[in-house]
Design a protein around this motif. Structure first.
Motif, PDB file in Angstrom:
ATOM      1  N   ALA A  82       0.908  -1.127   0.039  1.00 24.44           N
ATOM      2  CA  ALA A  82      -0.264   0.148   0.012  1.00 24.44           C
ATOM      3  C   ALA A  82       0.746   1.550  -0.239  1.00 24.44           C
ATOM      4  O   ALA A  82       0.611   2.544  -0.661  1.00 24.44           O
ATOM      5  CB  ALA A  82      -0.788  -0.521   1.646  1.00 24.44           C
ATOM      6  N   MET A 122      -7.083  -2.554  -4.023  1.00 21.84           N
ATOM      7  CA  MET A 122      -7.357  -3.424  -2.133  1.00 21.84           C
ATOM      8  C   MET A 122      -7.955  -4.758  -2.384  1.00 21.84           C
ATOM      9  O   MET A 122      -7.787  -5.674  -1.190  1.00 21.84           O
ATOM     10  CB  MET A 122      -7.879  -1.782  -1.395  1.00 21.84           C
ATOM     11  CG  MET A 122      -7.966  -2.471   0.121  1.00 21.84           C
ATOM     12  SD  MET A 122      -9.474  -0.652   0.572  1.00 21.84           S
ATOM     13  CE  MET A 122     -10.638  -1.145  -0.102  1.00 21.84           C
ATOM     14  N   SER A 140     -12.740   2.187   3.833  1.00 21.51           N
ATOM     15  CA  SER A 140     -12.088   1.651   2.830  1.00 21.51           C
ATOM     16  C   SER A 140     -11.954   3.214   1.943  1.00 21.51           C
ATOM     17  O   SER A 140     -11.965   3.297   0.897  1.00 21.51           O
ATOM     18  CB  SER A 140     -13.037   0.930   2.201  1.00 21.51           C
ATOM     19  OG  SER A 140     -14.468   2.077   1.918  1.00 21.51           O
ATOM     20  N   ARG A 182      -8.581  -7.630   0.605  1.00 24.22           N
ATOM     21  CA  ARG A 182      -8.498  -7.265   1.771  1.00 24.22           C
ATOM     22  C   ARG A 182      -9.503  -8.341   2.242  1.00 24.22           C
ATOM     23  O   ARG A 182      -9.783  -9.375   1.814  1.00 24.22           O
ATOM     24  CB  ARG A 182      -9.920  -6.282   1.593  1.00 24.22           C
ATOM     25  CG  ARG A 182     -10.553  -5.727   2.154  1.00 24.22           C
ATOM     26  CD  ARG A 182     -10.182  -5.432   3.577  1.00 24.22           C
ATOM     27  NE  ARG A 182      -9.251  -3.703   3.371  1.00 24.22           N
ATOM     28  CZ  ARG A 182      -9.771  -2.429   3.154  1.00 24.22           C
ATOM     29  NH1 ARG A 182     -10.875  -2.727   4.133  1.00 24.22           N
ATOM     30  NH2 ARG A 182      -8.778  -1.548   3.381  1.00 24.22           N
ATOM     31  N   SER A 193      -7.787   2.694  -6.665  1.00 22.07           N
ATOM     32  CA  SER A 193      -7.130   1.962  -5.605  1.00 22.07           C
ATOM     33  C   SER A 193      -7.983   0.986  -4.508  1.00 22.07           C
ATOM     34  O   SER A 193      -7.292  -0.251  -4.171  1.00 22.07           O
ATOM     35  CB  SER A 193      -6.965   3.318  -4.446  1.00 22.07           C
ATOM     36  OG  SER A 193      -6.078   4.511  -5.157  1.00 22.07           O
TER      37      SER A 193
END
Length: 387
Positions: free
Chosen positions: A15, A125, A317, A129, A121
């Motif tokens: 990240a 993610m 988020s 996740r 993004s």
């Protein structure tokens, strides 16, 4: 075992690397801005067309994340998230800015510009996740389709709040004209797609295409898509473009991802060049913190009925990227502080996201029960034989 965002899988470093690339690009633009300067015309010009074109590519590319909802009940959640949710987030952020800076009414437009989640993004993610497929589907659709809603709100609110009540591009001078124009583009795109669409079923996905296999029908599809994009940029009918992207899907293969990535690179470099004029870290930090907090409030309501783990993941988020950057570029001619405020706000939001998800991952890992490995069947058989 599900690894945390800060665990052995290295998700936080990943990240941070994803955050570092835009920072490097903005830094290069900042260096270039020490020598390179250009005049931004308030009535559009090449700068307005470039910014609108970048936004059109970003919005069309975000449609990749819009798939069929995991369940029918999630359709209602998605609609609430991209309509009431966007407005609620913008109102929350605007309220915070209004309390802190009562004399700066123009900051309300910046609140709307930040009230969306970056689909690029989120797409990266979701691969790592720890969320259920249902929550991932909800977040992907939310992040993909709140961008055009936010864009339309920025145009409308900007024309009412800013001192120079002119549209960002020609043809969007009123709310009614904007809606009618977007509807017209949507209907025209539907008609074009009905003519050029593939009439025979194909096993290939809409995003697959191989070299040397382009047919005359595909060429017609590409030409029709170019026409829809050109009209959307010319008249700034971004909502109609985004709605068209739900069905107007020629097989573009990796070209769409490359175009979206190039748009992000160009927008970030341009942001850095404009940022050479200076940044307002105080207002930007508050805007970023308010944006991240607004997502927590709205997601806690949108996620009602989901598991506790999914609700928490939705709350943390919030990320901002290509859409917020391009909206800052679009607002800059009429609001000279737009880039100076939104740029640090994006940084604050993304740093908060990395930090909170990292801590959340550590907590979840610490709470996971340790499973002790028992004796294997081979060991049991050996022990019985020894007896």
């Amino acid at each position: 075992m599900v690894e945390s965002a800060a665990g052995p899988s290295g998700k936080v470093p990943a990240a941070l690397r994803a955050l570092g690339i835009p920072l490097v690009l903005a830094g290069l633009g900042l260096l270039a801005g020490q020598w390179l300067t250009f005049d931004i015309k308030g009535d559009g010009g090449w700068y307005g067309l470039l910014s609108s074109g970048l936004l059109a590519i970003g919005l069309y590319g975000s449609a990749q994340g819009i798939a069929h909802p995991h369940s029918r009940s999630d359709v209602y959640r998605i609609v609430v998230a991209i309509t009431v949710g966007v407005v609620a987030k913008a109102a929350f952020i605007a309220g915070v800015l209004r309390l802190a800076f009562p004399d700066h009414q123009e900051y309300l437009v910046l609140a709307v510009a930040m009230a969306q989640i970056d689909p690029l993004s989120v797409s990266a993610m979701l691969e790592n996740r720890d969320m259920s497929p249902r929550a991932k589907s909800l977040l992907a659709a939310w992040a993909s389709f709140d961008d055009p809603v936010t864009t339309v709100l920025v145009v409308i609110l900007g024309s009412m709040v800013l001192e120079n009540p002119q549209s960002i591009t020609a043809g969007t001078q009123s709310y009614a004209v904007t809606l009618l124009g977007n509807l017209g583009l949507l209907l025209a795109a539907a008609g074009l797609w009905w003519v050029v669409r593939d009439t025979k079923p194909s096993n290939a996905s809409w995003g697959s295409v191989s070299a040397g296999s382009v047919s005359a029908r595909q060429i017609a599809q590409y030409g029709a898509l170019a026409a829809v994009l050109a009209v959307a940029v010319w008249q700034f009918w971004m909502l109609g473009l985004a709605l068209s992207a739900l069905f107007f899907r020629p097989r573009l293969g990796a070209w769409l991802d490359r175009a979206t990535g190039l748009a992000l690179v160009v927008a970030t470099l341009l942001l850095g060049i404009l940022l050479a004029r200076g940044a307002d870290f105080a207002v930007g930090a508050l805007l970023g913190a308010a944006t991240f907090s607004a997502q927590i409030v709205v997601a806690s309501l949108v996620g009602l009925g989901l598991s506790r783990r999914d609700r928490i993941s939705l709350c943390f988020s919030q990320q901002n990227g290509i859409t917020a950057i391009i909206l800052a570029l679009l607002l800059e001619p009429r609001l000279p502080d737009a880039v100076a405020i939104i740029a640090p706000a994006i940084l604050v939001v993304n740093m908060l996201h990395v930090g909170t998800t990292g801590v959340l991952g550590q907590i979840r890992t610490a709470r996971m029960p340790v499973v002790k490995a028992g004796p294997s069947r081979t060991d049991e058989a050996t022990a019985a034989h020894d007896c």
